[in-house]
Design an enzyme around this catalytic site. Sequence first.
Site, PDB file in Angstrom:
ATOM      1  NE  ARG A  82      -7.687   7.543  -5.143  1.00 59.43           N
ATOM      2  CZ  ARG A  82      -6.937   6.567  -4.642  1.00 59.43           C
ATOM      3  NH1 ARG A  82      -6.380   6.698  -3.445  1.00 59.43           N
ATOM      4  NH2 ARG A  82      -6.747   5.447  -5.314  1.00 59.43           N
ATOM      5  CE  LYS A 184      -4.184   5.405  -8.565  1.00 59.57           C
ATOM      6  NZ  LYS A 184      -2.745   5.396  -8.332  1.00 59.57           N
ATOM      7  CD  GLU A 220       2.008  10.145  -2.435  1.00 59.15           C
ATOM      8  OE1 GLU A 220       1.433   9.062  -2.258  1.00 59.15           O
ATOM      9  OE2 GLU A 220       1.506  11.075  -3.063  1.00 59.15           O
TER      10      GLU A 220
HETATM   11  N1  PLP Z   1       0.186   7.208  -3.490  1.00 60.37           N
HETATM   12  C1  PLP Z   1       0.346   7.125  -4.816  1.00 60.37           C
HETATM   13  C2  PLP Z   1       1.177   8.145  -5.492  1.00 60.37           C
HETATM   14  C3  PLP Z   1      -0.280   6.091  -5.528  1.00 60.37           C
HETATM   15  O1  PLP Z   1      -0.140   5.977  -6.841  1.00 60.37           O
HETATM   16  C4  PLP Z   1      -1.052   5.132  -4.828  1.00 60.37           C
HETATM   17  C5  PLP Z   1      -1.720   4.048  -5.541  1.00 60.37           C
HETATM   18  O2  PLP Z   1      -2.856   4.097  -5.835  1.00 60.37           O
HETATM   19  C6  PLP Z   1      -1.173   5.262  -3.444  1.00 60.37           C
HETATM   20  C7  PLP Z   1      -0.543   6.309  -2.807  1.00 60.37           C
HETATM   21  C8  PLP Z   1      -1.982   4.302  -2.659  1.00 60.37           C
HETATM   22  O3  PLP Z   1      -3.357   4.553  -2.801  1.00 60.37           O
HETATM   23  P1  PLP Z   1      -4.410   3.405  -2.629  1.00 60.37           P
HETATM   24  O4  PLP Z   1      -4.204   2.818  -1.287  1.00 60.37           O
HETATM   25  O5  PLP Z   1      -5.724   4.111  -2.723  1.00 60.37           O
HETATM   26  O6  PLP Z   1      -4.191   2.437  -3.720  1.00 60.37           O
HETATM   27  C1  COI Z   2      -2.014   1.403  -7.205  1.00 59.41           C
HETATM   28  O1  COI Z   2      -1.540   1.031  -6.144  1.00 59.41           O
HETATM   29  O2  COI Z   2      -3.116   1.013  -7.600  1.00 59.41           O
HETATM   30  C2  COI Z   2      -1.322   2.328  -8.086  1.00 59.41           C
HETATM   31  O3  COI Z   2      -1.943   2.909  -8.917  1.00 59.41           O
HETATM   32  C3  COI Z   2       0.114   2.507  -7.919  1.00 59.41           C
HETATM   33  C4  COI Z   2       0.871   2.257  -9.171  1.00 59.41           C
HETATM   34  C5  COI Z   2       2.280   2.615  -8.873  1.00 59.41           C
HETATM   35  C6  COI Z   2       0.761   0.864  -9.679  1.00 59.41           C
END
Ligand code: PLP
Ligand code: COI
Length: 341
Positions: A82, A184, A220
């Site tokens: 990612r 991200k 989201e």
């Molecule tokens: N959506 C957003 C905007 C996020 O910042 C995060 C955190 O990483 C997620 C979703 C969840 O992603 P993940 O499950 O890969 O941590």
């Molecule tokens: C994560 O879940 O790792 C994120 O980056 C989300 C953030 C809002 C702490």
Amino acid sequence: MEKKNLDWANIGFEYVQTDKRYVANYKDGKWDEGTLTEDANIVMNECAGVLQYAQTVFEGMKAYTTEDGRIVTFRPDLNAARMVDSAKRLEMPVFPEDRFVDAIVQTVQANAAYVPPYGSGASLYIRPYMFGINPVIGVKPADEYQFRVFTTPVGPYFKGGAKPITICVSDFDRAAPHGTGHIKAGLNYAMSLHAIVTAHANGFDENMYLDSATRTKVEETGGANFIFVTKDNKIVTPHSDTILPSITRRSIMYVAEHYLGLEVEERDVYFDEVKDFAECGLCGTAAVISPVGKVVDHGNEICFPSGMEKMGPITQKLYETLTGIQMGHIEAPEGWLKVIE
Ligand code: PLP
Ligand code: COI
């Protein structure tokens, strides 16, 4: 190795400086070999690309102590991939995926004393990130970059842990069609700060963002994807090109189908149907699975039947299975756990 003397059960989601961090520099078209350092500060030019035009991307992941005392991370290869997507979208050089995973392993090993013990409810949050570091004044990509990884022990993202939260439908948009919602990048979070401060000031824990093109579909929150449970126990999650492809959500969908035998659907989720779901949760590395008890849309309340006291029964099962895999007491699918030591 002796653990640090921290109050593991009561740490929040705050930065705690740990001993070592990983740094690699990109210059003249290539990455150097990278190293661990004790220096938590970064010195850069006043005109650095990251400071002027927010050229920065990041990842978030966690290290856990398993029941049998190993330290593991969860699917770091997906974070590496990612970050490649994020870097390409912001015209940054790719940090090679194998080196990304190696940097995670080195940083966690070097901070093993900060990985919370099994059963404490806490974990070691890992933050890989990359930014343009040389002076840039015309709007263009930097030529030089720094990739870093630091760690910090964390507890629950939402105060109260597994207590259901209340969220509101935001008047602000998070991502535009064909924009950067699917990567991200720090810029996605900068623009959410006013929205989250406003939500908190109005007594809500988080924002639900709708699609900015039609404002009819659920996207989201600022830091997590949604999962919903229908009244007949189907797991539904929004499909959208403008949300972050959460690794936790992808894992939950797999677990729901293959471990719990539930039907799963990734599709457009219209806000109008939210009132018909039985359960709702936020999922992400930081959020894990945080139950949502109530969604408020400009004064109209949607209260899920699961209530404000505890997680709904299906959310609970998903939570137990996912965290059971992460903590090593439920067998993980091949390749999901990377053993650090
Ligand atoms: N959506 C957003 C905007 C996020 O910042 C995060 C955190 O990483 C997620 C979703 C969840 O992603 P993940 O499950 O890969 O941590
Ligand atoms: C994560 O879940 O790792 C994120 O980056 C989300 C953030 C809002 C702490």
